[in-house]
Design an enzyme around this catalytic site. Structure first.
Site, short mmCIF file in Angstrom:
data_model
loop_
_atom_site.label_atom_id
_atom_site.label_comp_id
_atom_site.label_asym_id
_atom_site.label_seq_id
_atom_site.Cartn_x
_atom_site.Cartn_y
_atom_site.Cartn_z
CD GLN A 177 -2.55 1.17 2.69
OE1 GLN A 177 -3.52 0.43 2.75
NE2 GLN A 177 -2.20 1.93 3.71
CD GLU A 221 -4.36 0.52 7.13
OE1 GLU A 221 -4.62 1.62 6.66
OE2 GLU A 221 -3.21 0.10 7.32
#
Lengths: 416, 384
Positions: free
Chosen positions: A155, A272
């Site tokens: 990410q 997340e």
């Protein structure tokens, strides 16, 4: 930045492909039958050598995963079955199961000390994002590989100058007609040195802040990409800084609309945070270690009464936290509000960090060794766990940022 | 909040509406005579008329089986009724009577005792309460008041202190020492004592929350054998079951109190202007509010888990009940302090509600065990 924990706490809409498909009569009976099927399949396919093994060993380290024949066997079996991403459509490598049956798989895995070998940033964050914002072409290209855990994703969000204030990110992305040209630096990118692809936030308009950000998929093998591991206080080299030097990216790799990446990022950060606040229920209990290290008084209590009091305070908060995870999962399953993720993350990081400190305090000097035969294995693990735990209140939005979000979204407090 | 069924949703809405309309904070304020340091209050310390109203709506019979005039909805349902009523500090003996006294009869009563008392507790014509404490702290393991077996039955002598809702109660559940503790018996016997029994005198205490607990003096009180609730010399287990309900129920009240105290404080943060800004925009205050919200979440989970455990007969009930009371004590304590602090000067005035929440919180924290009592109990139950 992400990490992995077991026990899915799902927010509503994370599985956009399947909603309410299991509300027909006889569902409970089907579920019972399904549970039996899962049990039988697991007993035939889960390598017993992996029972009780911490999945982080494989999730965090591609080399360890590649070196373990048992892990590879297990990954293959789950990938073929589609049970690593059970609610995803079959064309994406899933099993098209309703949420209730996905829960059953998770429960049966936990019951035998097994884990989901497919679980990764791909399944937890990029997958749900592509299901919600991606084109069918992007889904077909990436989801089947994610559902087989064939390559790792990283990410690319944080930058040296964009931490808590993520939207101030600067990585340049210029439209060159037949491709994008990307230049800049990302940091705190988990596992970038082992990742095949990166989902990144890039700046496509410098005249505005939030509305000049786009969401781009970048092949890490592209010329001009370099990932360098960062050594942390715990000795871990999990995080990297990644340099992008005039990297060419195909036009089709933009997810969603140009300059609308911040909307996608906010949604992805919800995924997340949801995965961050998940917690393993089988944490090492503090009581036996405290009795062993500190002794027991004639009434059977931990002998150091003041430290015992502090241990207790933390243990009770931990117990209440586990009840909270259970309650919020139950409420989310029934479509309840999901604005509590920031609150939950702060409760979790605070309780777990305190616990790690207490674990060291209980072990005294034995908990302060870096390496070597002079220390017990438990002591060495506790040391690394303590140092590692300091990141919990920083990554995925710091403690302070989460409090800002709770204050504004959950409590409606004003900006000015 | 846990997922409720349709009946529970209806009940909860009804309670919320009634509390707002009929039982706003002004109701508890009317019981106070403390403004300007006045004289001691009078009466039972609760609103008997309003208690009759909630009885009519069936809330007093939630823990009573249908055969005895109740609805048998269970502790979880009564828990959220207690929670909602505590939001406005409703001065009602629902915990004492509807939860603790009713459960005492349901769990320990003979058929005759149930027939005599449960319908009256369910329809609100009688109010019951537990007479347990003998000192300033919750101490169920050191009961000293004596019960002596006689030719007629029993004789009770001694003092019970700080009995909740004691000035208006019609029935006391009294825990007394009938024998020394031994390996085979705890030596505790519980008794059903109607308030008008000869040998009982009660004195009102003027408590900070305007409720009126009573000191009870038992002076050679003569009871026949039918007054015994449960087993002779073996009352400890029944007492523990009652106290688990008391802990969870009191925790539910503290949860409601804390939630309302936080909401009222948030409203103030959203309207009070200083330095040309709403004070709720200051990050220092936002973060305190966010942390309080987190504590409420933990507390709610613990309270709901304890109430659910009571209804399902979970083996972890005692542990969960102490977890709930400990969490609720801490959360209500913190938020009631912050309520006064964040309101500033106005929060110090009798005119403002903050003081009422602070005072009620302290009493409810002390009732049925303070933080250290429940930490110690949880610790022993969990091997610390």
């Amino acid at each position: 930045m992400g990490r992995m924990f077991t026990l899915p706490l799902r927010l509503p809409n994370t599985d956009a492909t399947h909603k309410n498909e299991h509300k027909h009569l006889g569902g409970a009976m089907d579920d019972q039958q399904f549970r039996q099927e899962v049990r039988a399949w697991l007993s035939a396919h889960f390598p017993s050598a992996l029972a009780g093994v911490n999945p982080l060993i494989f999730q965090g380290d591609a080399r360890a995963a590649a070196a373990s024949t048992d892990f590879q066997t297990w990954r293959q079996a789950m990938a073929d079955k589609g049970w690593g991403t059970p609610t995803w459509a079959k064309r994406y490598g899933g099993a098209e199961l309703p949420e209730a049956q996905a829960q059953i798989i998770a429960q049966e895995l936990a019951a035998i000390g097994a884990f989901n070998p497919i679980r990764s940033y791909g399944t937890m964050m990029l997958g749900p994002t592509l299901l919600e914002f991606g084109t069918e072409e992007q889904r077909l290209e990436h989801l089947p590989k994610i559902s087989r855990h064939e390559l790792r994703w990283c990410q690319g969000f944080s930058e040296p100058g964009a931490g808590s204030d993520l939207a101030s990110l600067q990585m340049k992305c210029v439209d060159k007609g037949d491709h994008w040209l990307v230049s800049g630096q990302k940091i705190w990118t988990s596992g970038a040195d082992q990742a095949g692809w990166c989902f990144a936030l890039v700046r496509t308009d410098t005249s505005v802040k939030h509305n000049g950000i786009s969401f781009l998929l970048i092949d890490m093998a592209s010329p001009g990409v370099e990932a360098r591991p960062i050594v942390l206080i715990s000795g871990s080299t999990h995080f990297c800084e990644v340099f992008f030097n005039d990297v060419k990216v195909p036009k089709g790799n933009l997810v969603g609309q140009l300059n609308k990446g911040w909307t996608i990022a906010k949604r992805l950060l919800q995924f997340e945070r949801a995965s961050l606040s998940e917690v393993k229920t089988d944490v090492v209990p503090l009581a036996p270690i405290a009795h062993a290290m500190l002794g027991t008084d004639p009434e059977g209590r931990i002998a150091d009464p003041l430290l015992r009091g502090r241990i207790l305070h933390n243990a009770m908060r931990h117990a209440a936290y586990l009840q909270t995870v259970r309650r919020l999962s139950e409420e989310a399953r029934h479509g309840g509000p999901n604005n509590g993720v920031s609150t939950l993350k702060n409760l979790w990081s605070g309780i777990v960090q305190r616990r790690a400190e207490l674990m060291i305090e209980v072990q005294g000097f034995d908990g302060l060794g870096w390496s070597g035969e002079g220390y017990s294995k438990d002591g060495l693990e506790a040391t690394r766990a303590l140092l590692h735990s300091k990141a919990f209140s920083i990554y995925g939005g710091s403690y302070e940022i989460q409090n800002n979000i709770t204050a504004k979204r959950s409590l409606g407090l004003p900006d000015r | 909040m846990a997922v409720l069924n349709d009946e529970q949703i209806m009940l909860k809405d009804m309670v919320t509406g009634w509390a707002r309309e009929r039982m706003p904070v002004t109701q508890i304020r009317s019981l106070y005579d403390h403004g300007g340091g006045g004289k001691q209050g009078e009466g039972p310390g609760f609103d008997r008329a309003a208690y009759g109203e909630i009885a009519q709506m069936g809330w007093t019979g939630i823990c009573v089986p249908e055969a005895y005039g109740g609805s048998d909805f269970g502790s979880f349902s009564l828990g959220f009724v207690l929670e909602e009523l505590a939001r406005t500090l409703a001065p009602l003996p629902l915990l004492s009577s509807g939860m603790i006294a009713a459960s005492a009869l349901v769990l320990g009563g003979t058929e005759a005792q149930k027939v005599l008392w449960l319908p009256a507790l369910a329809d609100g014509s009688a109010v019951g309460t537990l007479a347990l404490e003998e000192g300033a702290h919750h101490a169920p393991d050191t009961i000293a008041m004596t019960a002596t077996q006689t030719a007629e039955g029993w004789r009770l002598d001694g003092l019970k202190r700080f009995v909740a809702d004691g000035m208006g109660a019609d029935l006391f559940i009294v825990a007394a020492r009938s024998a020394p503790a031994s390996d085979t018996a705890d030596g505790i016997t519980l008794f059903l004592v109607p308030a008008e029994t000869a040998g009982l005198t009660r004195e009102a205490l003027d408590q900070i929350d305007a409720r009126r607990p009573a000191d009870l003096r038992f002076d050679g009180m003569v009871l026949d054998a039918r007054a015994v609730l449960g087993e002779v010399h073996q009352g400890g287990r029944l007492l523990t079951a009652l106290l688990d309900r008391a802990y969870a129920g009191q925790a539910a009240e503290l949860l409601g109190l804390a939630e309302q105290a936080l909401e009222t404080t948030l409203e103030y943060l959203k309207t009070r202007v200083q330095f040309g800004q709403l004070i709720g925009s200051f990050q220092a205050l936002q973060h305190r509010a966010a942390e309080m919200f987190g504590e409420v979440q933990l507390t709610r989970s613990a309270v709901e888990a304890a109430l659910t455990a009571i209804d399902t007969g979970d083996a972890e009930t005692s542990s969960l009940a102490s977890l709930a009371k400990a969490m609720a004590n801490e959360t209500a304590h913190r938020i009631s302090c912050e309520m006064v602090q964040l309101h500033g000067g106005i929060g110090m005035t009798h005119e403002h509600d903050a003081g009422l929440y602070l005072k009620r919180a302290r009493v409810a924290e002390q009732s049925y065990g303070n933080l250290s009592f429940h930490q110690e109990r949880w610790a022993r139950l969990n091997g610390y």
